[in-house]
Design a protein around this motif. Structure first.
Motif, PDB file in Angstrom:
ATOM      1  N   GLN A 260       0.834  -1.209   0.000  1.00  5.23           N
ATOM      2  CA  GLN A 260       0.000   0.000   0.000  1.00  5.23           C
ATOM      3  C   GLN A 260       0.865   1.255   0.000  1.00  5.23           C
ATOM      4  O   GLN A 260       0.603   2.209  -0.747  1.00  5.23           O
ATOM      5  N   MET A 261       1.896   1.258   0.812  1.00  2.00           N
ATOM      6  CA  MET A 261       2.743   2.437   0.913  1.00  2.00           C
ATOM      7  C   MET A 261       3.547   2.658  -0.365  1.00  2.00           C
ATOM      8  O   MET A 261       3.658   3.779  -0.872  1.00  2.00           O
ATOM      9  N   ILE A 262       4.085   1.569  -0.912  1.00  2.00           N
ATOM     10  CA  ILE A 262       4.936   1.704  -2.090  1.00  2.00           C
ATOM     11  C   ILE A 262       4.141   2.192  -3.300  1.00  2.00           C
ATOM     12  O   ILE A 262       4.646   2.974  -4.115  1.00  2.00           O
ATOM     13  N   ARG A 263       2.889   1.738  -3.413  1.00  2.00           N
ATOM     14  CA  ARG A 263       2.058   2.179  -4.536  1.00  2.00           C
ATOM     15  C   ARG A 263       1.864   3.701  -4.531  1.00  2.00           C
ATOM     16  O   ARG A 263       1.773   4.329  -5.583  1.00  2.00           O
ATOM     17  N   ALA A 264       1.805   4.274  -3.316  1.00  2.00           N
ATOM     18  CA  ALA A 264       1.540   5.712  -3.204  1.00  2.00           C
ATOM     19  C   ALA A 264       2.814   6.554  -3.129  1.00  2.00           C
ATOM     20  O   ALA A 264       2.761   7.786  -3.124  1.00  2.00           O
ATOM     21  N   LEU A 265       3.959   5.871  -3.049  1.00  2.00           N
ATOM     22  CA  LEU A 265       5.226   6.559  -2.809  1.00  2.00           C
ATOM     23  C   LEU A 265       5.580   7.534  -3.927  1.00  2.00           C
ATOM     24  O   LEU A 265       5.424   7.232  -5.100  1.00  2.00           O
ATOM     25  N   ASP A 266       6.050   8.711  -3.523  1.00  2.00           N
ATOM     26  CA  ASP A 266       6.564   9.687  -4.484  1.00  2.00           C
ATOM     27  C   ASP A 266       8.053   9.863  -4.226  1.00  2.00           C
ATOM     28  O   ASP A 266       8.559   9.520  -3.147  1.00  2.00           O
ATOM     29  N   VAL A 267       8.752  10.406  -5.181  1.00  2.00           N
ATOM     30  CA  VAL A 267      10.195  10.583  -5.071  1.00  2.00           C
ATOM     31  C   VAL A 267      10.533  12.044  -5.314  1.00  2.00           C
ATOM     32  O   VAL A 267      10.030  12.653  -6.256  1.00  2.00           O
ATOM     33  N   ARG A 268      11.375  12.595  -4.440  1.00  2.00           N
ATOM     34  CA  ARG A 268      11.774  14.001  -4.605  1.00  2.00           C
ATOM     35  C   ARG A 268      13.289  14.121  -4.527  1.00  2.00           C
ATOM     36  O   ARG A 268      13.939  13.481  -3.694  1.00  2.00           O
ATOM     37  N   TYR A 269      13.843  14.942  -5.375  1.00  3.70           N
ATOM     38  CA  TYR A 269      15.255  15.316  -5.310  1.00  3.70           C
ATOM     39  C   TYR A 269      15.314  16.735  -4.761  1.00  3.70           C
ATOM     40  O   TYR A 269      14.724  17.657  -5.317  1.00  3.70           O
TER      41      TYR A 269
ATOM     42  N   ASP B 268      20.484   9.246   5.969  1.00  6.76           N
ATOM     43  CA  ASP B 268      19.887   8.086   5.312  1.00  6.76           C
ATOM     44  C   ASP B 268      19.063   7.239   6.284  1.00  6.76           C
ATOM     45  O   ASP B 268      19.544   6.865   7.358  1.00  6.76           O
ATOM     46  N   GLY B 269      17.817   6.941   5.887  1.00 11.61           N
ATOM     47  CA  GLY B 269      16.964   6.071   6.682  1.00 11.61           C
ATOM     48  C   GLY B 269      16.174   6.781   7.764  1.00 11.61           C
ATOM     49  O   GLY B 269      15.400   6.143   8.487  1.00 11.61           O
ATOM     50  N   GLU B 270      16.340   8.102   7.903  1.00 11.82           N
ATOM     51  CA  GLU B 270      15.599   8.849   8.918  1.00 11.82           C
ATOM     52  C   GLU B 270      14.497   9.676   8.247  1.00 11.82           C
ATOM     53  O   GLU B 270      14.511   9.902   7.036  1.00 11.82           O
ATOM     54  N   CYS B 271      13.553  10.140   9.083  1.00  9.74           N
ATOM     55  CA  CYS B 271      12.348  10.796   8.549  1.00  9.74           C
ATOM     56  C   CYS B 271      12.175  12.201   9.091  1.00  9.74           C
ATOM     57  O   CYS B 271      12.661  12.535  10.176  1.00  9.74           O
ATOM     58  N   PHE B 272      11.461  13.032   8.333  1.00  8.75           N
ATOM     59  CA  PHE B 272      10.999  14.330   8.822  1.00  8.75           C
ATOM     60  C   PHE B 272       9.609  14.585   8.262  1.00  8.75           C
ATOM     61  O   PHE B 272       9.101  13.837   7.430  1.00  8.75           O
ATOM     62  N   GLY B 273       8.997  15.665   8.744  1.00 15.14           N
ATOM     63  CA  GLY B 273       7.625  15.983   8.344  1.00 15.14           C
ATOM     64  C   GLY B 273       6.602  15.509   9.357  1.00 15.14           C
ATOM     65  O   GLY B 273       5.392  15.704   9.175  1.00 15.14           O
ATOM     66  N   ILE B 274       7.074  14.884  10.446  1.00 13.64           N
ATOM     67  CA  ILE B 274       6.165  14.279  11.429  1.00 13.64           C
ATOM     68  C   ILE B 274       5.361  15.339  12.161  1.00 13.64           C
ATOM     69  O   ILE B 274       4.154  15.188  12.379  1.00 13.64           O
ATOM     70  N   SER B 275       6.030  16.437  12.554  1.00 19.90           N
ATOM     71  CA  SER B 275       5.329  17.500  13.274  1.00 19.90           C
ATOM     72  C   SER B 275       4.212  18.092  12.424  1.00 19.90           C
ATOM     73  O   SER B 275       3.111  18.365  12.912  1.00 19.90           O
ATOM     74  N   SER B 276       4.485  18.284  11.136  1.00 23.92           N
ATOM     75  CA  SER B 276       3.461  18.831  10.242  1.00 23.92           C
ATOM     76  C   SER B 276       2.316  17.846  10.047  1.00 23.92           C
ATOM     77  O   SER B 276       1.145  18.242   9.974  1.00 23.92           O
ATOM     78  N   LEU B 277       2.625  16.567   9.996  1.00 23.32           N
ATOM     79  CA  LEU B 277       1.595  15.554   9.792  1.00 23.32           C
ATOM     80  C   LEU B 277       0.685  15.409  11.004  1.00 23.32           C
ATOM     81  O   LEU B 277      -0.539  15.328  10.885  1.00 23.32           O
ATOM     82  N   LEU B 278       1.296  15.361  12.180  1.00 25.21           N
ATOM     83  CA  LEU B 278       0.531  15.049  13.387  1.00 25.21           C
ATOM     84  C   LEU B 278      -0.145  16.260  14.002  1.00 25.21           C
ATOM     85  O   LEU B 278      -1.242  16.159  14.536  1.00 25.21           O
ATOM     86  N   GLU B 279       0.530  17.430  13.963  1.00 22.64           N
ATOM     87  CA  GLU B 279      -0.011  18.585  14.687  1.00 22.64           C
ATOM     88  C   GLU B 279       0.116  19.890  13.920  1.00 22.64           C
ATOM     89  O   GLU B 279       0.086  20.973  14.507  1.00 22.64           O
ATOM     90  N   ASN B 280       0.361  19.837  12.630  1.00 17.06           N
ATOM     91  CA  ASN B 280       0.473  21.041  11.801  1.00 17.06           C
ATOM     92  C   ASN B 280       1.635  21.933  12.233  1.00 17.06           C
ATOM     93  O   ASN B 280       1.564  23.151  12.146  1.00 17.06           O
TER      94      ASN B 280
ATOM     95  N   VAL C 174       8.510  10.198  -0.421  1.00 14.10           N
ATOM     96  CA  VAL C 174       7.422  10.908   0.254  1.00 14.10           C
ATOM     97  C   VAL C 174       6.199   9.997   0.343  1.00 14.10           C
ATOM     98  O   VAL C 174       5.683   9.537  -0.687  1.00 14.10           O
ATOM     99  N   VAL C 175       5.759   9.735   1.577  1.00 11.58           N
ATOM    100  CA  VAL C 175       4.536   8.958   1.810  1.00 11.58           C
ATOM    101  C   VAL C 175       3.401   9.960   2.028  1.00 11.58           C
ATOM    102  O   VAL C 175       3.452  10.742   2.978  1.00 11.58           O
ATOM    103  N   PRO C 176       2.381   9.987   1.178  1.00 17.38           N
ATOM    104  CA  PRO C 176       1.294  10.965   1.326  1.00 17.38           C
ATOM    105  C   PRO C 176       0.640  10.890   2.711  1.00 17.38           C
ATOM    106  O   PRO C 176       0.601   9.820   3.336  1.00 17.38           O
ATOM    107  N   LYS C 177       0.104  12.019   3.151  1.00 16.64           N
ATOM    108  CA  LYS C 177      -0.472  12.116   4.480  1.00 16.64           C
ATOM    109  C   LYS C 177      -1.538  11.049   4.719  1.00 16.64           C
ATOM    110  O   LYS C 177      -1.538  10.394   5.770  1.00 16.64           O
ATOM    111  N   GLN C 178      -2.463  10.868   3.782  1.00 16.49           N
ATOM    112  CA  GLN C 178      -3.569   9.941   3.991  1.00 16.49           C
ATOM    113  C   GLN C 178      -3.059   8.513   4.186  1.00 16.49           C
ATOM    114  O   GLN C 178      -3.534   7.782   5.058  1.00 16.49           O
TER     115      GLN C 178
END
Length: 665
Positions: free
Chosen positions: A48-57, A102-114, A131-135
């Motif tokens: 499910q996640m891979i189908r929605a995955l986007d890639v950004r440079y 490598d292997g770490e994430c960001f965007g969590i604060s925006s996802l969970l609490e804006n 990039v894993v979409p919010k939904q």
């Protein structure tokens, strides 16, 4: 670990052809299966996640404003997983919260609490991210408890760092270390030409209500020109050659009954200390503290005075500063008073560390304060026991000499005597040295465990005796003797005529440079201790005791660089005590490649920063310092940086061994 679903790979290649055409879908799956917390996803959730995955440079220096809609820099709400690259997370006030790779994430604060804290994410390398979409992210957290728990803990950890930073900032006096001097100095300094009279200078100072006047020498072609007052203020038209303070008027004119019609140049301090207008307030504090001056002219690139900085100007801008501590130390009349002031030193170092001050500048600060504290104790000892029966120098070794002390550094010192003392004089210097060393210990600079202190009669010697001792160490070539003696080869004088030290340092340089066996023995000693990296480039940690599973940043890192720099310094002209100065000299002599020199300098600065940060956390938590670091507290990027740092030290050790150890062959 879930298996790789061939259907999943085929679907990825078909459904994500546009966005993932440059990717090997199989590599994406492998990467996710090896990365927390994606390992916990079921096969269906992974698909499910891979189908929605986007890639950004994302290019280096790009600020990732998640949720923005600004053309090519649009960053949709989602979880950003770093495939390759590195980012910094900081507050709107530029306080660093985390470094991730490598292997770490960001965007969590925006996802969970804006993102209520307004955290800023910036790329510090050219980076590739998934990039894993919010939904999709929300659905996965609802379906997988372990997946959700990971990101909640990660969010809490970063908030904890933020709150710890804010708590310190709110509870401690502000320390401004980088204020430009032009914001603090007095503009339009009062000036006078060298031939004008002392009387004229006193009138100018009185009218302007200032405590100093700058002496400038006019350019020859401008001296005869008539210029307006406005032009004079804009450009002095001359260069700074001296300074006169109200103290000079008292001590050099009034006290000596000097005629006030004498030229001002007869009482000025010529070639005065000065700073460039681009210097920082911390630099000014270091200069004033080190040289015990209260006025600094500020000049432009033409060496023309454009302002004057006083100690009062600096103290007004600081609630806690090196200059303030030195000033208060100099006002104390007993050891008890020095103790009270010295208790603020750890707080100052913690502030400098949290302000991300360059570690070499922190070392300069500590050296300036400790040198002044030592001189205050010597002054008190002279008052207690009377004037010394002969001139003497108070010498310091080790970290104080190298100007790289840290929280908890102990004392290493000695006396250099003018001549052999008689019995009565020996008793005098015993009492004097015991008073000074005891005072340093009372003020938080502990006694040396190895008893390398002036209170030890073995280290109260004449010039001839010190030369004999150093000559013995150099010619004996005993590995054990040199191991114990290496600390003495870092030496400075903090009291007495500094020229008395020159014959000793010249002897060290001359004899060491000519003795290949000495250099080889010293090299073998230095490279016998290795950076803490195992065969597979993993950290080698302490196995037992209170420091189990930790790295010793001092003995397994910084000391190794100090040893290498010391060895090379013996092949250079002129004596230098600090490690960075020694390394810089190597480039001039071409004793080591510029890349290796820069790597060692960067390694020294990085390890010094880590040590100060580790000590700061330990001090605030337990009230004492420790240079032992738990590498698990570092981010993957920091751990990788630390491994590369140790690797560069090991490489420099190999080169040095090949260059100098042949003296034993």
């Amino acid at each position: 670990m879930v298996s790789i679903d061939k259907n999943c790979v085929e679907n990825i290649e078909k459904d994500r052809e546009k966005t993932m055409s440059a990717l090997d879908a199989q590599e994406v799956v492998k990467f996710l299966q090896q990365t927390l917390p994606f390992q916990s996803l079921s096969q269906a959730q992974l698909n499910q996640m891979i189908r929605a995955l986007d890639v950004r440079y994302i290019r280096r220096s790009t600020t990732v404003d998640i949720g923005s809609h600004t053309g090519e820099n649009e960053f949709s709400l989602g979880l950003y997983l770093i495939r390759r690259g590195a980012f910094e997370i900081s507050t709107p006030h530029h306080y660093l919260i985390d470094k991730i790779a490598d292997g770490e994430c960001f965007g969590i604060s925006s996802l969970l609490e804006n993102n209520p804290e307004g955290l800023i994410v910036s790329a510090i390398e050219d980076s590739l991210v998934y990039v894993v979409p919010k939904q999709v992210f929300i659905e996965l957290t609802q379906e997988n408890e372990e997946f959700a728990r990971y990101f909640n803990l990660l969010r809490d950890r970063r908030l904890h760092r933020l709150s710890a930073r804010d708590e310190h900032v709110l509870s401690k006096p502000t320390l401004q270390v980088s204020i430009p001097l032009k914001k603090l100095m007095s503009l339009q300094p009062v000036t006078i030409s060298p031939e004008e009279s002392i009387h004229a200078a006193a009138i100018k100072m009185s009218e302007a209500r200032v405590s100093s006047i700058l002496v400038i020498e006019k350019n020859a072609e401008k001296a005869s020109e008539k210029i307006t007052e406005k032009e004079m203020k804009k450009d002095s038209g001359g260069k700074l050659i001296g300074i006169v303070t109200d103290r000079d008027l008292r001590s050099r004119v009034v006290a000596c009954s000097l005629p006030v019609e004498s030229p001002i140049k007869t009482i000025m301090t010529d070639t005065p200390l000065y700073l460039d207008e681009t210097a920082s307030s911390l630099t000014a504090q270091l200069v004033m503290s080190k040289h015990n001056v209260h006025h600094l002219p500020i000049v432009n690139n033409k060496h023309q005075p454009i302002g004057l900085l006083s100690s009062t100007d600096l103290l007004r801008s600081q609630a806690l500063s090196p200059l303030l501590i030195v000033s208060e130390l100099n006002r104390q009349n007993d050891v008890a008073g020095l103790q009270v002031v010295a208790k603020r030193i750890p707080e100052l170092i913690i502030n400098l560390t949290l302000s991300e001050t360059n570690p070499s500048e922190i070392g300069e600060v500590l050296a300036a304060i400790t040198d002044n504290l030592t001189r205050c104790l010597i002054k008190m000892a002279l008052q207690e026991y009377g004037e010394a029966p002969m001139s003497f120098n108070f010498l310091v070794f080790g970290s104080q000499a190298r100007k790289d002390q840290s929280l908890g550094s102990d004392q290493d010192n000695a006396l250099l005597l003018e001549r052999p003392p008689n019995e009565e004089e020996s008793l005098y210097f015993k009492q004097l040295a015991s008073f000074i060393c005891g005072g340093l210990n009372a003020c938080g600079i502990p006694y040396c465990p190895g008893n390398i202190m002036a209170s030890n009669p073995d280290y109260r010697l004449t010039q001839e005796q010190w030369q004999q001792k150093f000559a013995y160490w150099i010619v004996s070539n005993s590995p054990q003797s040199l191991l114990q003696a290496s600390i003495f080869f870092d030496i400075r004088s903090v009291y007495g005529d500094k020229s008395n030290l020159a014959p000793l340092t010249q002897l060290i340089q001359t004899k060491a440079k000519k003795n290949s066996i000495f250099l080889a023995t010293l090299t073998n000693n230095a490279v016998s201790a290795k950076p803490p990296l195992g065969f597979f480039r993993n950290f080698v940690l302490e196995h037992t005791g209170e420091h189990k599973n930790k790295l010793d940043l001092k003995h397994q890192g910084l000391a190794l660089i100090n040893d290498l720099a010391r060895i090379y310094s013996f092949s250079c002209d002129g004596y230098q005590a600090t490690t960075l100065q020694r390394l810089e000299r190597l480039a001039d002599k071409r004793l080591l490649g510029r890349d290796y020199i820069n790597n060692l300098k960067d390694a020294w600065l990085y390890l010094s920063s880590l040590r100060y940060e580790t000590q700061q956390r330990h001090w605030q938590r337990e009230g004492k310092s420790s240079a032992f670091l738990d590498p698990s507290t570092l981010s993957p990027l920091q751990r990788q940086h630390l491994k590369l740092t140790f690797k560069s030290i090991a490489k420099a050790q190999d080169i040095t061994h090949g260059k100098y150890a042949k003296g034993l062959g």
